[in-house]
Structure formats: C-alpha cells, structure tokens
Design a protein around this motif. Structure first.
Motif, PDB file in Angstrom:
ATOM      1  N   VAL A  54    -104.061  -6.033 -39.195  1.00 22.62           N
ATOM      2  CA  VAL A  54    -105.343  -6.662 -39.490  1.00 22.62           C
ATOM      3  C   VAL A  54    -106.013  -7.061 -38.185  1.00 22.62           C
ATOM      4  O   VAL A  54    -105.361  -7.613 -37.286  1.00 22.62           O
ATOM      5  CB  VAL A  54    -105.157  -7.894 -40.400  1.00 22.62           C
ATOM      6  N   PHE A  55    -107.310  -6.786 -38.104  1.00 18.12           N
ATOM      7  CA  PHE A  55    -108.080  -7.160 -36.918  1.00 18.12           C
ATOM      8  C   PHE A  55    -108.553  -8.608 -37.035  1.00 18.12           C
ATOM      9  O   PHE A  55    -108.779  -9.114 -38.124  1.00 18.12           O
ATOM     10  CB  PHE A  55    -109.284  -6.230 -36.747  1.00 18.12           C
ATOM     11  N   PHE A  56    -108.711  -9.231 -35.874  1.00 12.61           N
ATOM     12  CA  PHE A  56    -109.172 -10.621 -35.807  1.00 12.61           C
ATOM     13  C   PHE A  56    -110.413 -10.739 -34.922  1.00 12.61           C
ATOM     14  O   PHE A  56    -110.433 -11.522 -33.975  1.00 12.61           O
ATOM     15  CB  PHE A  56    -108.069 -11.523 -35.252  1.00 12.61           C
ATOM     16  N   PRO A  57    -111.478  -9.992 -35.201  1.00  6.24           N
ATOM     17  CA  PRO A  57    -112.670 -10.084 -34.350  1.00  6.24           C
ATOM     18  C   PRO A  57    -113.592 -11.221 -34.778  1.00  6.24           C
ATOM     19  O   PRO A  57    -114.573 -11.032 -35.485  1.00  6.24           O
ATOM     20  CB  PRO A  57    -113.344  -8.729 -34.563  1.00  6.24           C
ATOM     21  N   THR A  58    -113.252 -12.439 -34.414  1.00  5.56           N
ATOM     22  CA  THR A  58    -114.065 -13.602 -34.798  1.00  5.56           C
ATOM     23  C   THR A  58    -115.177 -13.884 -33.785  1.00  5.56           C
ATOM     24  O   THR A  58    -115.857 -14.893 -33.894  1.00  5.56           O
ATOM     25  CB  THR A  58    -113.174 -14.853 -34.910  1.00  5.56           C
ATOM     26  N   ALA A  59    -115.363 -12.978 -32.807  1.00  2.00           N
ATOM     27  CA  ALA A  59    -116.387 -13.224 -31.785  1.00  2.00           C
ATOM     28  C   ALA A  59    -117.774 -13.302 -32.407  1.00  2.00           C
ATOM     29  O   ALA A  59    -118.604 -14.123 -32.012  1.00  2.00           O
ATOM     30  CB  ALA A  59    -116.337 -12.117 -30.732  1.00  2.00           C
TER      31      ALA A  59
ATOM     32  N   HIS B 295    -103.957   3.067 -48.627  1.00  2.00           N
ATOM     33  CA  HIS B 295    -105.372   2.804 -48.889  1.00  2.00           C
ATOM     34  C   HIS B 295    -105.671   1.314 -48.824  1.00  2.00           C
ATOM     35  O   HIS B 295    -106.766   0.912 -48.399  1.00  2.00           O
ATOM     36  CB  HIS B 295    -105.756   3.364 -50.264  1.00  2.00           C
ATOM     37  N   LEU B 296    -104.726   0.489 -49.254  1.00  2.00           N
ATOM     38  CA  LEU B 296    -104.930  -0.951 -49.169  1.00  2.00           C
ATOM     39  C   LEU B 296    -105.131  -1.382 -47.718  1.00  2.00           C
ATOM     40  O   LEU B 296    -106.107  -2.068 -47.393  1.00  2.00           O
ATOM     41  CB  LEU B 296    -103.735  -1.681 -49.782  1.00  2.00           C
ATOM     42  N   CYS B 297    -104.214  -0.965 -46.849  1.00  3.61           N
ATOM     43  CA  CYS B 297    -104.326  -1.339 -45.431  1.00  3.61           C
ATOM     44  C   CYS B 297    -105.592  -0.765 -44.815  1.00  3.61           C
ATOM     45  O   CYS B 297    -106.278  -1.428 -44.025  1.00  3.61           O
ATOM     46  CB  CYS B 297    -103.094  -0.856 -44.671  1.00  3.61           C
ATOM     47  N   LEU B 298    -105.917   0.479 -45.175  1.00  2.61           N
ATOM     48  CA  LEU B 298    -107.108   1.121 -44.619  1.00  2.61           C
ATOM     49  C   LEU B 298    -108.384   0.401 -45.045  1.00  2.61           C
ATOM     50  O   LEU B 298    -109.265   0.125 -44.221  1.00  2.61           O
ATOM     51  CB  LEU B 298    -107.149   2.586 -45.059  1.00  2.61           C
ATOM     52  N   MET B 299    -108.503   0.066 -46.322  1.00  2.00           N
ATOM     53  CA  MET B 299    -109.711  -0.588 -46.813  1.00  2.00           C
ATOM     54  C   MET B 299    -109.860  -1.995 -46.250  1.00  2.00           C
ATOM     55  O   MET B 299    -110.974  -2.451 -45.982  1.00  2.00           O
ATOM     56  CB  MET B 299    -109.684  -0.629 -48.339  1.00  2.00           C
ATOM     57  N   VAL B 300    -108.748  -2.703 -46.074  1.00  2.00           N
ATOM     58  CA  VAL B 300    -108.824  -4.041 -45.483  1.00  2.00           C
ATOM     59  C   VAL B 300    -109.367  -3.960 -44.056  1.00  2.00           C
ATOM     60  O   VAL B 300    -110.204  -4.771 -43.638  1.00  2.00           O
ATOM     61  CB  VAL B 300    -107.437  -4.716 -45.513  1.00  2.00           C
ATOM     62  N   GLN B 301    -108.910  -2.959 -43.300  1.00  2.00           N
ATOM     63  CA  GLN B 301    -109.397  -2.797 -41.933  1.00  2.00           C
ATOM     64  C   GLN B 301    -110.869  -2.379 -41.911  1.00  2.00           C
ATOM     65  O   GLN B 301    -111.662  -2.888 -41.108  1.00  2.00           O
ATOM     66  CB  GLN B 301    -108.552  -1.759 -41.203  1.00  2.00           C
ATOM     67  N   ILE B 302    -111.257  -1.460 -42.801  1.00  2.00           N
ATOM     68  CA  ILE B 302    -112.643  -0.990 -42.835  1.00  2.00           C
ATOM     69  C   ILE B 302    -113.591  -2.124 -43.221  1.00  2.00           C
ATOM     70  O   ILE B 302    -114.610  -2.360 -42.553  1.00  2.00           O
ATOM     71  CB  ILE B 302    -112.780   0.192 -43.813  1.00  2.00           C
ATOM     72  N   LEU B 303    -113.258  -2.836 -44.297  1.00  2.00           N
ATOM     73  CA  LEU B 303    -114.131  -3.916 -44.730  1.00  2.00           C
ATOM     74  C   LEU B 303    -114.165  -5.061 -43.721  1.00  2.00           C
ATOM     75  O   LEU B 303    -115.199  -5.717 -43.550  1.00  2.00           O
ATOM     76  CB  LEU B 303    -113.689  -4.432 -46.091  1.00  2.00           C
ATOM     77  N   GLY B 304    -113.052  -5.292 -43.039  1.00  2.00           N
ATOM     78  CA  GLY B 304    -113.052  -6.310 -41.995  1.00  2.00           C
ATOM     79  C   GLY B 304    -114.042  -5.984 -40.891  1.00  2.00           C
ATOM     80  O   GLY B 304    -114.773  -6.859 -40.411  1.00  2.00           O
TER      81      GLY B 304
ATOM     82  N   PHE C 114    -114.436   2.600 -34.041  1.00  2.00           N
ATOM     83  CA  PHE C 114    -113.388   2.064 -34.904  1.00  2.00           C
ATOM     84  C   PHE C 114    -112.314   3.113 -35.174  1.00  2.00           C
ATOM     85  O   PHE C 114    -112.601   4.256 -35.533  1.00  2.00           O
ATOM     86  CB  PHE C 114    -113.990   1.598 -36.230  1.00  2.00           C
ATOM     87  N   THR C 115    -111.058   2.722 -34.974  1.00  2.00           N
ATOM     88  CA  THR C 115    -109.909   3.583 -35.262  1.00  2.00           C
ATOM     89  C   THR C 115    -108.907   2.787 -36.083  1.00  2.00           C
ATOM     90  O   THR C 115    -108.401   1.761 -35.624  1.00  2.00           O
ATOM     91  CB  THR C 115    -109.238   4.062 -33.971  1.00  2.00           C
ATOM     92  N   PRO C 116    -108.615   3.216 -37.322  1.00  2.00           N
ATOM     93  CA  PRO C 116    -107.653   2.473 -38.144  1.00  2.00           C
ATOM     94  C   PRO C 116    -106.251   2.532 -37.560  1.00  2.00           C
ATOM     95  O   PRO C 116    -105.879   3.495 -36.890  1.00  2.00           O
ATOM     96  CB  PRO C 116    -107.727   3.181 -39.501  1.00  2.00           C
ATOM     97  N   VAL C 117    -105.485   1.489 -37.812  1.00  2.00           N
ATOM     98  CA  VAL C 117    -104.100   1.400 -37.345  1.00  2.00           C
ATOM     99  C   VAL C 117    -103.197   1.405 -38.573  1.00  2.00           C
ATOM    100  O   VAL C 117    -103.198   0.455 -39.358  1.00  2.00           O
ATOM    101  CB  VAL C 117    -103.869   0.124 -36.512  1.00  2.00           C
TER     102      VAL C 117
ATOM    103  N   ILE D  74     -99.840  -8.510 -40.964  1.00  2.00           N
ATOM    104  CA  ILE D  74     -99.810  -9.526 -42.012  1.00  2.00           C
ATOM    105  C   ILE D  74     -99.227  -8.880 -43.256  1.00  2.00           C
ATOM    106  O   ILE D  74     -99.539  -7.725 -43.578  1.00  2.00           O
ATOM    107  CB  ILE D  74    -101.217 -10.079 -42.310  1.00  2.00           C
ATOM    108  N   SER D  75     -98.394  -9.603 -43.974  1.00  2.00           N
ATOM    109  CA  SER D  75     -97.771  -9.059 -45.172  1.00  2.00           C
ATOM    110  C   SER D  75     -98.820  -8.822 -46.251  1.00  2.00           C
ATOM    111  O   SER D  75     -99.831  -9.541 -46.337  1.00  2.00           O
ATOM    112  CB  SER D  75     -96.688 -10.001 -45.688  1.00  2.00           C
ATOM    113  N   ILE D  76     -98.573  -7.816 -47.070  1.00  2.00           N
ATOM    114  CA  ILE D  76     -99.522  -7.476 -48.129  1.00  2.00           C
ATOM    115  C   ILE D  76     -99.726  -8.624 -49.111  1.00  2.00           C
ATOM    116  O   ILE D  76    -100.870  -8.908 -49.499  1.00  2.00           O
ATOM    117  CB  ILE D  76     -99.068  -6.195 -48.841  1.00  2.00           C
TER     118      ILE D  76
END
Length: 297
Positions: free
Chosen positions: A160-165, A75-84, A143-146, A3-5
């Motif tokens: 961005v991950f999409f784990p809506t389960a 860091h932006l991409c990393l934090m978005v993945q971590i918080l997700g 968890f492994t960041p991409v 997804i674009s920033i």
C-alpha cells in the motif's frame, strides 16, 4: 508498506460507514454544492470497491465472480493501489473546483439555477473528474503497481502506498490562505487613517467579519487541526486509499468558506443579507453586527 488484507478491508469498511453517515447527516443540502455531490460519488466508489472484495476475502477459495469477472486477491491489491493513487491525484482538483463553486455562490457571480439542474451539473462535473483522473493515472503518470510473486490463494498482504503529501499540501495551503486573509484585513484596518467615518466603519466591519469567521472555524475544527498537526509529524502518514474521505471533504468545505468569507465577501453584503453562504453541516456561519455598523453599511 505491506498491510494485511483484513486490515485493509476493515479500514475500507469503516471508511464506507463514515462516508455514508456524513452524507446522511447532510442529506438536506448535500446536492446543493459540488463537494456534496462529489462526496456521494466517493461513497459509492468506496462501497463498490469494498463489498465485492470483502466477499472475496471471506470466500474459502480466494476468488469470486462479480459481474462476469473473475476476481482474486491479486485484483484486490491492484485496485487498492490504483484507487489510492486516484484519490491522491484528486486532492487538488477537488479543492480548486469546490473553491470556485463556493466563490460563485458567495459573490452571486452566476444566476441561481433550479436544484435539479444544479445537481445534474455537479454530477456531470464529478463523473468527468473521476474519468480524467483515471486517464491521467494510466496514460500520463509513472504509476507502477507492486504485486507479490505468489499464487492468489497465498496472498495475505498487500503493498500500500502512503502518499499523504497532497493532503498535507492542500491543508497547509488553505490554512495559510486563511491566515494571510486575516492578516491582510487586520493590516489594512490597523494602518488606515480614520479621516472618513464611513471608511473607518467599513474597515472595522471587515475586521469583525474576519475575526468571527476564524473563531467559528477554529471552534468547530480545532481537534481535527490537532490531528493534522500530528499527521505532519508522523514519518509515514495514512494509507492513500483512506486519504480522501467525506470527513476530509467536510473539513475542506468549512475551510474554503472561511477563506472566502475573509478574502472575497464584503462585510456590507453579509450585514444586508446579500451574501449566500454555502451550506455547512458543521460550522454555523452566523455573524453579529452592531446596529450602528448595520446602519452605516
């Protein structure tokens, strides 16, 4: 999914505005329940994430210094993945703790405490929950960041991950619990023998409470339920960093109240005003009882 920033920041900005608007809407009673205090903490976390990274994206060099730290688009991409991932892990603990809080409130199992003491307890529980979830993510999960193999000034997309389960499981479990509670009360009332007038009146009152609780909930949240149904049919879902928001917590709050009113709150307590229904800014939990039923209870 990439997804674009700008899309990520736009989604986070809209989420922050929605979070704070709903917190402001519930300002008179937001600190009276665990879900209310946790909603404030969620709004603070989202805002803390969004503001510095929006400034980072707007800066022409692609980096900013925040509290002495050098932040880049990595860091932006990393934090978005971590918080997700943290938001996904928080789904079930928040539902369980909110359910226990509402159960104790409805049944008055705990002595009432002052508003300030209650707020302090909820704040400590919320902070401890965030801390435990972060520990679980870094120490126990797989968890492994991409991240892309590019320099920070060339990054324009984030994975961005999409784990809506977890969202689907929590919603389906609570809706099934609401349905089972309503069916159980209806079954018990339908097959009970009407040999004792008081027993028949009590069962009728319980069925009436269940019917009113389900109707109040559905009249308020039917459009949101349609949205959830569409979400279940989508092949992707919504990004993890948007999955946990105050609107979702408001829905969970109403759904938990409806489930507990159907399953754990006797109609006699409601009729006599002995049950303290948790605060809800969307559903108006007012029940109507016939005068004859009130006399019998």
């Amino acid at each position: 999914m990439n997804i674009s920033i700008p899309s990520i920041l736009l989604g986070l900005g809209g989420k922050c505005l929605l979070n704070w608007w709903l917190v402001f809407l519930q300002r008179n009673h937001v600190c009276q329940s665990f879900l209310g205090v946790f909603s404030i903490s969620l709004a603070v976390v989202d805002t803390t994430l969004t503001l510095p990274f929006t400034a980072l994206h707007l800066h022409k060099d692609g980096l900013v210094y925040f509290l002495g730290l050098k932040l880049t688009r990595y860091h932006l991409c990393l934090m978005v993945q971590i918080l997700g991932q943290i938001y996904s892990f928080l789904q079930w603990p928040v539902v369980v703790l909110a359910g226990l809080d509402h159960f104790f409130t409805l049944t008055r199992r705990l002595q009432p405490t002052k508003a300030r003491a209650r707020w302090m307890v909820y704040s400590c529980v919320s902070g401890f929950l965030w801390y435990l979830t972060a520990l679980y993510l870094f120490l126990l999960s797989d968890f492994t960041p991409v991240l892309e193999d590019l320099t920070y000034d060339q990054i324009v997309w984030c994975w961005v991950f999409f784990p809506t389960a977890q969202i689907q499981q929590a919603a389906m479990f609570l809706l099934l619990a609401l349905g089972c509670a309503a069916l159980h009360t209806g079954y018990r009332t339908w097959f009970v023998r009407e040999q004792i007038t008081d027993l028949s009146s009590r069962n009728h009152s319980e069925r009436n409470v269940v019917h009113q609780a389900v109707c109040i909930f559905l009249n308020t949240w039917v459009l949101f339920l349609c949205f959830l149904a569409v979400l279940l049919l989508l092949p992707v879902g919504i990004p993890a960093y948007l999955g946990l928001n105050v609107a979702w917590l408001c829905f969970i709050n109403s759904l938990l109240i409806a489930v507990l009113l159907c399953a754990a709150c006797p109609a006699s307590q409601l009729a006599q005003g002995l049950a303290l229904v948790p605060a809800d800014s969307f559903c108006e939990w007012r029940f109507k009882f016939s005068s004859a039923a009130e006399d019998r209870t």
